[in-house]
Design a protein around this motif. Structure first.
Motif, PDB file in Angstrom:
ATOM      1  N   THR A  59      99.189  -2.860-110.790  1.00 16.53           N
ATOM      2  CA  THR A  59      98.793  -4.145-111.357  1.00 16.53           C
ATOM      3  C   THR A  59      99.808  -5.221-111.001  1.00 16.53           C
ATOM      4  OG1 THR A  59      97.665  -3.051-113.190  1.00 16.53           O
ATOM      5  CG2 THR A  59      98.253  -5.358-113.502  1.00 16.53           C
ATOM      6  N   GLU A  60     101.098  -4.892-111.117  1.00 16.05           N
ATOM      7  CA  GLU A  60     102.141  -5.856-110.777  1.00 16.05           C
ATOM      8  C   GLU A  60     102.071  -6.230-109.298  1.00 16.05           C
ATOM      9  OE1 GLU A  60     106.944  -5.755-110.466  1.00 16.05           O
ATOM     10  OE2 GLU A  60     106.075  -4.967-112.316  1.00 16.05           O
ATOM     11  N   ARG A  61     101.820  -5.247-108.437  1.00 18.52           N
ATOM     12  CA  ARG A  61     101.723  -5.506-106.998  1.00 18.52           C
ATOM     13  C   ARG A  61     100.522  -6.399-106.696  1.00 18.52           C
ATOM     14  NH1 ARG A  61      99.881  -2.083-102.196  1.00 18.52           N
ATOM     15  NH2 ARG A  61     100.998  -3.055-100.488  1.00 18.52           N
TER      16      ARG A  61
ATOM     17  N   ASP B 222      99.156  -8.551-108.675  1.00 20.54           N
ATOM     18  CA  ASP B 222      99.476  -9.899-109.144  1.00 20.54           C
ATOM     19  C   ASP B 222     100.328 -10.633-108.114  1.00 20.54           C
ATOM     20  OD1 ASP B 222      98.032  -9.552-111.461  1.00 20.54           O
ATOM     21  OD2 ASP B 222      99.787  -9.155-112.730  1.00 20.54           O
ATOM     22  N   LYS B 223     101.284  -9.935-107.511  1.00 20.29           N
ATOM     23  CA  LYS B 223     102.138 -10.549-106.488  1.00 20.29           C
ATOM     24  C   LYS B 223     101.313 -10.932-105.261  1.00 20.29           C
ATOM     25  CE  LYS B 223     106.509  -8.408-107.768  1.00 20.29           C
ATOM     26  NZ  LYS B 223     107.592  -7.504-107.362  1.00 20.29           N
TER      27      LYS B 223
ATOM     28  N   GLY C 163      98.112 -11.656-105.297  1.00 18.57           N
ATOM     29  CA  GLY C 163      97.318 -12.810-105.727  1.00 18.57           C
ATOM     30  C   GLY C 163      98.137 -14.092-105.708  1.00 18.57           C
ATOM     31  N   ASP C 164      99.391 -14.021-106.168  1.00 14.64           N
ATOM     32  CA  ASP C 164     100.271 -15.185-106.136  1.00 14.64           C
ATOM     33  C   ASP C 164     100.550 -15.619-104.701  1.00 14.64           C
ATOM     34  OD1 ASP C 164     100.386 -15.191-108.915  1.00 14.64           O
ATOM     35  OD2 ASP C 164     102.317 -14.138-108.996  1.00 14.64           O
TER      36      ASP C 164
ATOM     37  N   GLU D  38      97.544 -17.437-103.363  1.00 17.49           N
ATOM     38  CA  GLU D  38      97.495 -18.809-103.873  1.00 17.49           C
ATOM     39  C   GLU D  38      98.438 -19.714-103.090  1.00 17.49           C
ATOM     40  OE1 GLU D  38      97.824 -19.537-108.042  1.00 17.49           O
ATOM     41  OE2 GLU D  38      96.471 -17.892-108.556  1.00 17.49           O
TER      42      GLU D  38
ATOM     43  N   ASN E 278      91.876  -9.731-106.981  1.00 19.57           N
ATOM     44  CA  ASN E 278      91.393 -10.633-107.999  1.00 19.57           C
ATOM     45  C   ASN E 278      92.450 -11.716-108.180  1.00 19.57           C
ATOM     46  OD1 ASN E 278      89.590 -11.540-109.934  1.00 19.57           O
ATOM     47  ND2 ASN E 278      90.564 -10.366-111.550  1.00 19.57           N
TER      48      ASN E 278
ATOM     49  N   PRO F 252      94.723 -14.326-109.806  1.00 20.62           N
ATOM     50  CA  PRO F 252      95.119 -14.470-111.219  1.00 20.62           C
ATOM     51  C   PRO F 252      94.622 -15.780-111.799  1.00 20.62           C
ATOM     52  CG  PRO F 252      97.049 -14.563-109.757  1.00 20.62           C
ATOM     53  CD  PRO F 252      95.862 -14.309-108.903  1.00 20.62           C
ATOM     54  N   GLU F 253      94.126 -15.705-113.018  1.00 18.82           N
ATOM     55  CA  GLU F 253      93.685 -16.916-113.722  1.00 18.82           C
ATOM     56  C   GLU F 253      94.913 -17.669-114.196  1.00 18.82           C
ATOM     57  OE1 GLU F 253      90.604 -18.022-114.051  1.00 18.82           O
ATOM     58  OE2 GLU F 253      89.714 -16.274-113.081  1.00 18.82           O
ATOM     59  N   ARG F 254      94.802 -18.973-114.239  1.00 18.63           N
ATOM     60  CA  ARG F 254      95.917 -19.810-114.717  1.00 18.63           C
ATOM     61  C   ARG F 254      95.504 -20.554-115.953  1.00 18.63           C
ATOM     62  NH1 ARG F 254      99.811 -17.344-112.218  1.00 18.63           N
ATOM     63  NH2 ARG F 254      99.603 -17.374-110.024  1.00 18.63           N
TER      64      ARG F 254
END
Length: 165
Positions: free
Chosen positions: A13-15, A17-18, A20-21, A24, A161, A163-165
């Motif tokens: 999950t952490e990976r 998110d990274k 996804g960041d 962005e 996915n 990440p929502e902000r």
């Protein structure tokens, strides 16, 4: 669930998110540098003319789009072309967030100036790399490494996915 399974899930999950960041950041830079192409038709034209400068292909679809046979055929053809030409591909599962990222900037989409009645087609987004080396951008480098690692695990079109902000 064992502690090891839980820890592995947390790391994944952490990976994600990274990744996804990083996506962005890449999209933000591509918008500001005007190195982005939006839309299935526009993407197909660019892939036909200049595939060597495309560094990333995003295919965005939600659950409703998964039932659109014509769109899935387009996706299959684009995926095959990208694989044949060593273009990194990511599948984005939340096109709404992608739309937020792409349409917040003025003139972010070619369709933005054509009037409000026709929303832009965000199902396919290409990022090109016109003159500078892609390895100078750490976020793009991270995405390319993620795509490569996914291919090594026989996942040719990794799904992320945003990440929502």
């Amino acid at each position: 669930m064992t502690l090891e399974e839980f820890a592995a899930g947390e790391q994944k999950t952490e990976r994600m998110d990274k990744v996804g960041d990083a996506l962005e950041e890449v999209l933000s830079k591509a918008l500001s540098q005007r190195t982005i192409t939006v839309g299935v038709y526009e993407a197909a034209k660019l892939l036909n003319v200049d595939p060597d400068n495309v560094v990333l292909c995003l295919l965005a679809a939600d659950e409703d789009d998964d039932r659109d046979v014509a769109l899935q055929i387009h996706f299959t053809l684009i995926q095959a072309f990208c694989c044949e030409n060593d273009i990194n591909i990511l599948r984005v599962t939340n096109p709404g967030r992608l739309a937020e990222l792409l349409l917040l900037e003025p003139n972010a989409s070619p369709a933005a100036g054509e009037g409000a009645q026709q929303p832009p087609d965000l199902h396919c987004v290409l990022v090109t790399n016109p003159h500078s080396s892609q390895w100078k951008d750490p976020a793009l480098s991270q995405l390319i490494c993620f795509c490569r690692e996914s291919r090594y695990m026989d996942q040719w079109v990794p799904v992320i996915n945003l990440p929502e902000r």
